[in-house]
Structure formats: structure tokens, C-alpha cells
Design an enzyme around this catalytic site. Structure first.
Site, PDB file in Angstrom:
ATOM      1  N   LYS A  59     -14.361   8.502  -3.251  1.00 12.22           N
ATOM      2  CA  LYS A  59     -15.720   8.757  -2.479  1.00 12.22           C
ATOM      3  C   LYS A  59     -16.257  10.038  -2.697  1.00 12.22           C
ATOM      4  O   LYS A  59     -17.282  10.282  -3.060  1.00 12.22           O
ATOM      5  CB  LYS A  59     -15.373   8.704  -0.959  1.00 12.22           C
ATOM      6  N   LYS A  86       1.616  14.215   0.546  1.00 13.84           N
ATOM      7  CA  LYS A  86       0.193  14.794   0.077  1.00 13.84           C
ATOM      8  C   LYS A  86       0.028  16.097  -0.273  1.00 13.84           C
ATOM      9  O   LYS A  86      -0.915  16.710  -0.812  1.00 13.84           O
ATOM     10  CB  LYS A  86      -0.615  14.095   1.064  1.00 13.84           C
ATOM     11  N   LYS A 107      -7.564  13.962   4.574  1.00  9.60           N
ATOM     12  CA  LYS A 107      -6.594  12.938   4.392  1.00  9.60           C
ATOM     13  C   LYS A 107      -5.501  13.059   5.702  1.00  9.60           C
ATOM     14  O   LYS A 107      -5.370  14.106   6.236  1.00  9.60           O
ATOM     15  CB  LYS A 107      -5.912  12.789   3.306  1.00  9.60           C
ATOM     16  N   ARG A 108      -4.710  12.082   5.798  1.00 11.20           N
ATOM     17  CA  ARG A 108      -3.579  12.194   6.794  1.00 11.20           C
ATOM     18  C   ARG A 108      -2.771  13.306   6.406  1.00 11.20           C
ATOM     19  O   ARG A 108      -2.623  13.612   5.240  1.00 11.20           O
ATOM     20  CB  ARG A 108      -2.714  10.912   6.845  1.00 11.20           C
ATOM     21  N   HIS A 128       0.623  -1.095  -0.098  1.00  9.44           N
ATOM     22  CA  HIS A 128      -0.180   0.114   0.158  1.00  9.44           C
ATOM     23  C   HIS A 128       0.824   1.474   0.084  1.00  9.44           C
ATOM     24  O   HIS A 128       0.296   2.209   0.383  1.00  9.44           O
ATOM     25  CB  HIS A 128      -0.802   0.134   1.014  1.00  9.44           C
ATOM     26  N   THR A 133      -8.164   6.763  -1.805  1.00  5.98           N
ATOM     27  CA  THR A 133      -9.760   6.243  -1.798  1.00  5.98           C
ATOM     28  C   THR A 133     -10.759   7.237  -1.354  1.00  5.98           C
ATOM     29  O   THR A 133     -11.798   7.185  -2.014  1.00  5.98           O
ATOM     30  CB  THR A 133      -9.938   5.001  -0.771  1.00  5.98           C
TER      31      THR A 133
HETATM   32  C1  26W Z   1       3.879   2.344  10.491  1.00  9.04           C
HETATM   33  C2  26W Z   1       4.336   1.824   9.434  1.00  9.04           C
HETATM   34  C3  26W Z   1       3.306   1.932   8.257  1.00  9.04           C
HETATM   35  C4  26W Z   1       3.608   1.854   6.971  1.00  9.04           C
HETATM   36  C5  26W Z   1       2.660   1.743   5.985  1.00  9.04           C
HETATM   37  C6  26W Z   1       1.836   2.304   8.616  1.00  9.04           C
HETATM   38  C7  26W Z   1       0.975   2.273   7.683  1.00  9.04           C
HETATM   39  C8  26W Z   1       1.348   2.125   6.517  1.00  9.04           C
HETATM   40  C9  26W Z   1       0.357   2.101   5.263  1.00  9.04           C
HETATM   41  C10 26W Z   1       0.790   1.274   4.186  1.00  9.04           C
HETATM   42  C11 26W Z   1      -0.063   3.585   5.029  1.00  9.04           C
HETATM   43  C12 26W Z   1      -1.296   3.541   4.171  1.00  9.04           C
HETATM   44  O1  26W Z   1      -2.306   3.548   4.644  1.00  9.04           O
HETATM   45  N1  26W Z   1      -1.263   3.598   2.875  1.00  9.04           N
HETATM   46  C13 26W Z   1      -2.631   3.799   2.033  1.00  9.04           C
HETATM   47  O2  26W Z   1      -3.393   2.827   1.756  1.00  9.04           O
HETATM   48  C14 26W Z   1      -4.520   3.112   1.229  1.00  9.04           C
HETATM   49  C15 26W Z   1      -5.306   1.996   0.796  1.00  9.04           C
HETATM   50  O3  26W Z   1      -4.546   1.242  -0.264  1.00  9.04           O
HETATM   51  C16 26W Z   1      -4.053   3.992  -0.195  1.00  9.04           C
HETATM   52  O4  26W Z   1      -5.459   4.394  -0.904  1.00  9.04           O
HETATM   53  C17 26W Z   1      -3.273   5.204  -0.162  1.00  9.04           C
HETATM   54  O5  26W Z   1      -3.035   5.760  -1.191  1.00  9.04           O
HETATM   55  C18 26W Z   1      -2.111   4.869   0.869  1.00  9.04           C
HETATM   56  O6  26W Z   1      -1.455   5.919   1.195  1.00  9.04           O
END
Ligand code: 26W
Length: 786
Positions: A643, A535, A529-530, A340, A639
Site C-alpha cells: 500500500k 516486526k 502494523k500490529r 499466513h 500488505t
Molecule cells: C490466534 C492465532 C492466529 C494465528 C495466526 C491468529 C492470526 C494469525 C494470522 C495468520 C496472522 C496474520 O494476520 N498473518 C499475516 O497475514 C498477512 C496476509 O497474508 C501477511 O501479509 C502477514 O505477513 C502475516 O503476518
């Protein structure tokens, strides 16, 4: 089986009975809390019945075991009523009792057991699997505290614990009889905790059910009685406190792992509990371990659960006496991995030293998997590729690369949008794509139309249903049938009225939760978003400041502005200093801009605190403009972008993530594209000198920020932001500034013709049916789960 009530009278009876028996009160002396809990009890009975019904139906061959450290569920009440078809019955029944359903809705605290996109995607996927009748179970962690609650003090983010279970967790079914023991450490220094599952029923829309099984950590012994009797009360509960810490709190870091020991403990805790649960089920049902790959697949939601791979090997070898080769043959067919991210710093690695201490047997297994894998690499690609492809990184410290392990073990590896999957093959894991070309695939993300259209946007749902019937709720491509209505003036009027009504609905909550509101006549421009530099909330903000400067300096007449409300919503990881500074700056700019009469109220900046799923459900349907402005090549999919488009907002966006596919579907003329493409970003990167050719508008904005205009004259507060942009600007905000500002000017011009705008909005809705999570799940079935 006892049939739950499906008449208004039956519902009333059940509700009053639950009030009396569960809460011990009559309707007259009940509190909101009592009424809410009695209502949940009543609805939950239907969910349980649905679940039993589904279980009795003939089993599909394979169960999808979705392993995710996060599920950002949102409130459960409305979705449960919708799924069970009880919406009208419950409303009538409560009205008959003189109970205000809206008050009970507002009483629910959402379980925020996720950070952002990844966690919300998992919640959409379990909804879709249940609705499609896919045999499925979601596994995760029952965090006692979810994503922190955000407040602002003097414009700065303050984090508070999210006690979502205060007042109980009425939707879940505890399953203590399925508890398991999870062991850490080695033979000498071992310790263990109990993993207790709590099941949430995931009701499919009108039929079907899945479950979400969340593990809670408990001590094997709740109390050290001798210590207690000796008066050492702290020691008496030490083991309990220690064990419970495992599922105490969700790590609030999005995209930057910190390598914290407790986090690895959490990962192993839920991965091991889940794998053990599945294997036990298989054996209890008379299956054999050889059947496992036909009966279950573990879908790894990013690398967080990847430790499940060596855990399955350990289970097969150490506890079920299989040989290595047999165990590996089975294991290799049981996992699939979804990546992701594209940020290199988000790829998890775990120091070997830590693993040796916490999970020594698993480290040995990982080493052997690696050894055998590298043998074939050496043979097929040559020695020079070995270091890059090894599961073990040698620097800065010896560490296990979880993405490599997942890729080697998985039957499939997928990215989450076309562009992302391509970059995954070409840039993130190129050696693996060469070695295992058939493993790599794409499944573009999707969102559940139940929560994000049917429930969040009741007025638009009714309008759509009036036009094309209600089949779209489970077959979102049917939205295509709306296309001709884009040419229908009466439909466009009705559509515009829906949007206006949704702004009122947004104001209903903003007034209560934030003591603010938007002007319902304004273009509502939203970036939620975060908070992350990639971003580029700063890109949006610089343009706001530039616009503001234009008016106060007299270059632009306030009357020339298209009235806009720019709404931000974002949490920052607590340790992410720059992100927190950006939050401070947004709030500071809002304070000044909103107070300056020279703007004649035509530019407003809003930043409601604690953006969550519940707020998203109000904000998204009200939005006119969706900001999707990440640096190209950085947002895996997004995502929120889907929406917004499905709710009739137009997108201003870069060629990134799923924006690419949204634009292809809605058409260039219905999308405000701007900015560098990913290849352009890559080409510019080596020679990028952000300070050398700053756009005049960006320069004015930076100067105004640097002057202290938003910090009471103090030039030091936001200096690091300005300096960073001028000297480093890792995500090329300044390089895309002019393109972004020009695109915003195109937005203004387009909005000046409301009818044409609405036409484009209708076409966005009509053409985005592809972004249903139902379609995404079907793609997984076809491309991954086989
Ligand atoms: C703490 C380590 C860590 C590393 C990666 C925590 C969380 C992540 C995630 C992979 C971050 C995340 O939420 N990614 C998002 O996933 C969504 C669903 O696929 C995508 O739509 C977003 O673009 C992506 O940033």
C-alpha cells in the site's frame, strides 16, 4: 425490477423518502445519524439491485467459498459510492439538500472484524472477486464486538469494547430464513445454537457483486419461560446469553493462538454453518453431492476454518449416507489452504481432550483420516517419518495439528509471498512438500487499488488518471505507463504537491482525533502494523533514541538533522506483556523527545491511538518512508508494504516477505535495503549472543532507556526491555542495528534531494501494479481453483 435512481433528482427524492419512511423525520429536524442512515439506505438499494442483477446472470460453474474468521472491512460508504458510480450524483444531491457529505462520511463506524493483515487481505479479496466477476461468497462471523478500541492512559494501552453496531448495522441484509442449527457435544451431552446469516453486498467496481455472509449466533429458545415465571430471571436468559457469546467478540490475538474453547466453538460454528449452506444450495439447485467439487471450492484462510474438513465428511457420511471412500474423494477435491505465517507458535493445535468434549464425531473422523494417511506415509517414506507428519501431536499434550489436516485435505497449499512459500516448503512443512510436491504453490498477496489508491488518495488518483487515463483502477499493471513521467519535471512537481496535500489531509484528522499534527515540511516516516516483537518496532525506536541522545549529548548539532516525523500505529494483543511494554516505551520516548527544545523541533514521534483501516487510509498516502523492518524470514508477506509503495512512499526494509518482490520490481536504487538475509539469520541463530558486541549507537540508546530518562528516573519500568535485548533478543534487533542506522542515514541523504526522491517515488508507483489483489485472485484462479 424497480430501477434505483441514477439522476441527481432521483437520488434526492429517494434520500428524502428514506429519511421520512425509515427515520420518520424531515430533513429540517434530522440528526446526522438520521441523514447518514437515510443515505446508506439509498445507496444500499443500488447494491441490492446490483446483487440481483449478478444473480440473474448465467452462473459460472464453480463458486469460490472463501472461509475466513476475519474480515477487516473498513468503512463502506465511499467504496459503495465508487463501485456503483454514484460518487458525483450523491455529492450533488446532498449538496442540493444542504447536507454535508463529509460529515456523513465521518459518521460511519468501520466494521473492524479482523486483527490485521489476514483480515484485511480477506476484505481485499472479496472486493477483487466481485470486481472480476468471479462467482464468490465470503463466509465469516458477525462479531458483535470487533477488534478492541485502543486508548492510552499514561502511555499504556487500554482496551475498550468496539461496539461497531451501536446505531445499527445499516449495510447488511438479515437472512433469517436461511438460519441453521449447529450442534455441539455428543449424543448425551449435546447442545445447539442457531446460526443466522447477515449478508453484506460486496459491490464490484462498476459491475458485478459478491456477498459476504456473516453468521450470528442465537439461542434456539430466546427465553426459559417457566424459569422467568418462577422469578429466576438469570436462569431465564442463561441459554440465550450462552448462545450469543459465540459470536460476541473477535479474539484479539494475532499470531499466537491461546487454545481457548470459545475460539474453537467460534470456528466450528461458522465453518459448519458455511459448509451446510453451500451443500443446501447445491441440492436445492438440483445438483448432487458428486457435483460438489465442480461447483464449489472452500478456500481456507489460514487454519481457523479447517474444522470444515471433518464437518463436510460428517455431513456426507452421517446426513447423506455416503460411504467413507466416496465422501473422502469428494472432500479432498473441495478444499484449498492458505498459510499466513512462519512463526511456529502461530500454527494452531487443538487438544484432543477439548475436541473429544466439544466435537467427538469430528475427532473420530480426524483420527481415521490420519490413520489412512499415515498408512501411505509409512509405505512411501518409512516409519521414521510418521510422528512428524501425523495430524496428532503427542506432546506437550495430545493435540490436532490443524495445518497438517489442511495440507492433507487440500488440493493446494499456498504461501503468500515467494520467500514465504519457499520457507513453507523448506522449513514449515518439509515432509509434506516431499510427499505432495505438486500441492505446494505461491500466490503473492495483493491489495485492492479501489480502496487503497483510488479512494484513499484522490489527488494522486486524479494525477495518474490525467496522465494515463483511468484504466489502472481495474488493471493496475497499467501504472507502468507512468514510468516516462518520472523524467518529467512538471509531473514530479505535481506529484510532490500531491504528497504535501496528503500531509494536510492527514493533519485534518490527527487534529480532531488525537489533538496533534505533523509538521508538513518533515519527512514522514511511518511504521504501522500490529505490535509484535518480530516486526521490530524496537529497532525503529532504538534509532530514534540514538538520534535524540546524539543531540542532547552535544555530539550532533540539531541543525544537522533531517527533520522527521516518526509515526507509529499499532495495537498489541491484550495478553502480550512485552508488546504492551514496547507501546509504553514508544509513548514515553515520544513524550520526552517532543518536549525537548534542544531538538529544535526536528525530530517528532507520534503515536495516534487505535490505528485502524480508516486511519490507514489517511496515513499511507501522506507517508514518505515506509518501515518494513521485520527479521528476515518472519513476515509472511506484509500488505502494508504494498500500500505504501503504491502511494509513493519509499521503503526501508529487510529482505523479508513481499519486500523481496517489491525491491525486485522497483529496483535497488529506489529501495533502502538493509539487514541480514534469512540464511544469515539462520546461520547466526545458534551462536547469537546479543550482549557481546553491541553497536555503540545501540548501546547509547539502551543506556539512556535504562537510566530512566523516559520513565521519570524510574529505572525499573523499561528494564525488562533492555535486559531482554541484551540477553535474548529473539529477533536480532541488535544484530541488525548498525545496518538499520546506516540505511536511515542513506534515507536522510536521499531526502536532501527532493526532486530525486520524488523521481524514485514515482517509479515506486509505476512499478508496483503487480500488487493488485485482482492479480492475486487471477493467480488463485490459475494455480489453485483450476
Ligand atoms: C490466534 C492465532 C492466529 C494465528 C495466526 C491468529 C492470526 C494469525 C494470522 C495468520 C496472522 C496474520 O494476520 N498473518 C499475516 O497475514 C498477512 C496476509 O497474508 C501477511 O501479509 C502477514 O505477513 C502475516 O503476518
Amino acid at each position: 425490477m424497480i430501477a434505483p435512481p441514477t439522476t441527481v433528482d432521483g437520488f434526492v427524492t429517494e434520500f428524502l423518502l428514506n429519511l421520512a419512511q425509515d427515520r420518520g423525520v424531515t430533513l429540517q429536524d434530522s440528526t446526522v445519524d438520521d441523514r447518514y442512515l437515510a443515505l446508506v439506505r439509498t445507496v444500499r438499494g443500488h447494491l441490492a439491485a446490483r446483487r440481483l442483477e449478478t444473480e440473474r446472470a448465467p452462473r459460472e460453474r464453480k463458486t469460490i467459498c472463501y472461509l475466513s474468521a476475519e474480515y477487516l472491512l473498513g468503512r463502506q460508504l465511499d467504496n459503495s459510492l465508487l463501485a456503483t458510480g454514484l460518487e458525483d450524483i450523491a455529492a450533488e444531491a446532498l449538496a442540493a439538500c444542504g447536507v454535508d457529505l463529509d460529515e456523513l462520511r465521518a459518521h460511519e463506524i468501520e466494521p473492524g472484524l479482523g486483527n490485521g493483515g489476514l483480515g484485511r487481505l480477506a476484505a481485499c479479496f472479496v472486493d477483487s472477486m466481485a470486481t472480476l466477476g468471479v462467482s464468490s461468497i465470503g463466509y465469516g462471523i458477525r462479531y458483535e464486538y470487533g477488534i478492541f478500541r485502543q486508548s492510552f492512559e499514561n502511555g499504556q494501552q487500554v482496551e475498550h469494547p468496539d461496539a461497531w453496531m451501536r446505531g445499527g448495522s445499516p449495510w447488511e441484509f438479515p437472512r433469517p430464513e436461511r438460519a441453521r442449527i449447529i450442534r455441539f457435544g455428543g449424543a448425551e451431552d449435546g447442545w445447539a445454537v442457531r446460526a443466522v446469516p447477515y449478508d453484506f453486498v460486496v459491490p464490484g467496481y462498476r459491475s458485478g457483486a459478491g456477498i459476504l455472509r456473516l453468521w450470528s449466533a442465537e439461542a434456539l429458545e430466546p427465553l426459559d419461560l417457566p424459569a422467568f415465571n418462577a422469578g429466576d430471571y438469570e436462569r431465564a436468559v442463561r441459554a440465550k446469553t450462552f448462545a450469543e457469546n459465540l459470536s460476541k467478540v473477535l479474539y484479539p490475538d494475532d499470531s499466537s493462538p491461546q487454545g481457548k474453547e470459545l475460539r474453537l466453538q467460534q470456528q466450528y460454528f461458522f465453518a459448519a454453518a458455511s459448509v451446510g449452506d453451500v451443500v443446501d444450495d447445491l441440492l436445492a439447485g438440483g445438483g448432487t453431492l458428486d457435483d460438489l467439487p465442480e461447483r464449489a471450492i472452500f478456500q481456507l484462510n489460514d487454519t481457523h476454518p479447517v474444522i470444515a474438513v471433518p464437518e463436510l465428511m460428517r455431513l456426507l457420511i452421517d446426513e447423506h449416507d455416503l460411504g467413507w471412500d466416496t465422501a473422502w474423494a469428494i472432500t479432498q477435491r473441495c478444499f484449498a489452504y492458505t498459510c499466513h505465517t512462519l512463526l511456529p507458535e502461530a500454527l494452531e493445535v487443538w487438544p484432543v481432550d477439548l475436541l473429544r468434549r466439544l466435537l467427538p464425531r469430528h475427532l473420530d473422523i480426524i483420527y481415521r483420516i490420519n490413520e489412512e494417511f499415515l498408512l501411505t506415509v509409512r509405505e512411501r517414506l518409512g516409519e521414521e517419518r510418521v510422528a512428524a507428519m501425523s495430524i496428532i501431536a503427542e506432546s506437550p499434550v495430545r493435540a490436532v495439528r490443524m495445518a497438517h489436516l489442511a495440507t492433507i485435505a487440500g488440493v493446494k497449499v499456498n504461501g503468500v509471498a515467494e520467500l514465504h512459500s519457499q520457507l513453507l516448503r523448506d522449513a514449515v512443512l518439509p515432509d509434506f512438500a516431499e510427499f505432495f510436491p505438486q500441492k505446494f504453490t505461491n500466490v503473492t498477496n495483493g491489495v485492492t487499488p479501489r480502496r487503497f489508491l483510488r479512494l484513499a488518495n484522490p489527488a494522486l488518483s486524479a494525477l495518474i488518471t490525467e496522465a494515463i487515463g483511468d484504466g489502472w483502477v481495474t488493471d493496475l499493471e497499467r501504472l507502468r505507463e507512468l514510468e516516462p513521467f518520472a523524467e518529467d519535471a512538471a509531473f514530479r512537481d505535481a506529484f510532490a504537491q500531491v504528497k504535501a496535500g496528503n500531509k494536510k489531509r492527514l493533519n485534518d484528522v490527527l487534529r480532531v482525533r488525537d489533538r496533534t499534527e505533523i509538521d508538513e515540511e518533515h519527512l514522514l516516516d511511518v511504521m504501522v502494523k500490529r505490535l509484535h516483537e518480530y516486526k521490530r518496532q524496537l529497532l525503529r525506536l532504538l534509532h530514534v533514541v540514538d538520534t535524540y541522545e546524539g543531540v542532547v549529548s552535544g555530539r550532533v548539532a540539531a541543525s544537522a538533522l533531517q527533520p522527521r516525523a516518526v509515526l507509529f500505529g499499532a495495537k498489541a494483543a491484550p495478553g502480550y506483556v512485552m508488546a504492551k511494554r514496547i507501546i509504553h516505551l514508544i509513548n514515553a520516548v515520544a513524550g520526552v523527545v517532543n518536549d525537548d527544545a534542544r531538538l529544535e523541533g526536528r525530530l517528532r514521534v507520534l503515536y495516534p491511538a487505535n490505528y485502524d483501516v480508516t486511519l490507514a487510509e489517511r496515513v499511507i498516502p501522506a507517508a514518505d518512508l515506509s518501515e518494513q523492518i521485520s527479521q528476515a524470514g518472519k513476515e509472511a508477506s506484509g500488505t502494508g508494504n504494498m500500500k505504501f509503495a503504491l502511494n509513493g512512499a519509499l521503503t526501508i526494509g529487510t529482505d523479508d516477505g513481499a519486500n523481496v518482490e517489491i525491491r525486485q520490481l522497483v529496483g535497488d536504487e529506489n529501495f533502502f535495503l538493509f539487514g541480514m538475509t534469512e540464511p544469515e539469520v539462520a546461520a547466526l541463530a545458534p551462536a547469537y549472543r546479543p550482549g557481546e558486541s553491541v553497536d555503540a549507537g545501540a548501546r547509547r540508546a539502551l543506556d539512556l532507556i535504562a537510566s530512566g530518562a523516559f520513565s521519570g528516573g524510574d529505572r525499573s519500568v523499561f528494564e525488562p526491555i533492555v535486559t531482554n535485548l541484551l540477553t535474548e533478543d529473539r529477533y536480532m534487533v541488535l544484530a541488525d542495528y548498525r545496518a538499520h542506522a546506516d540505511a536511515q542515514a542513506r534515507v536522510d541523504a536521499a531526502y536532501a534531494d527532493p526532486d530525486a526522491w520524488t523521481r524514485a517515488a514515482v517509479l515506486n508507483v509505476a512499478r508496483c501494479g503487480y500488487f493488485s489483489s485482482d492479480r492475486a485472485i487471477r493467480d488463485y484462479q490459475e494455480r489453485v481453483w483450476g
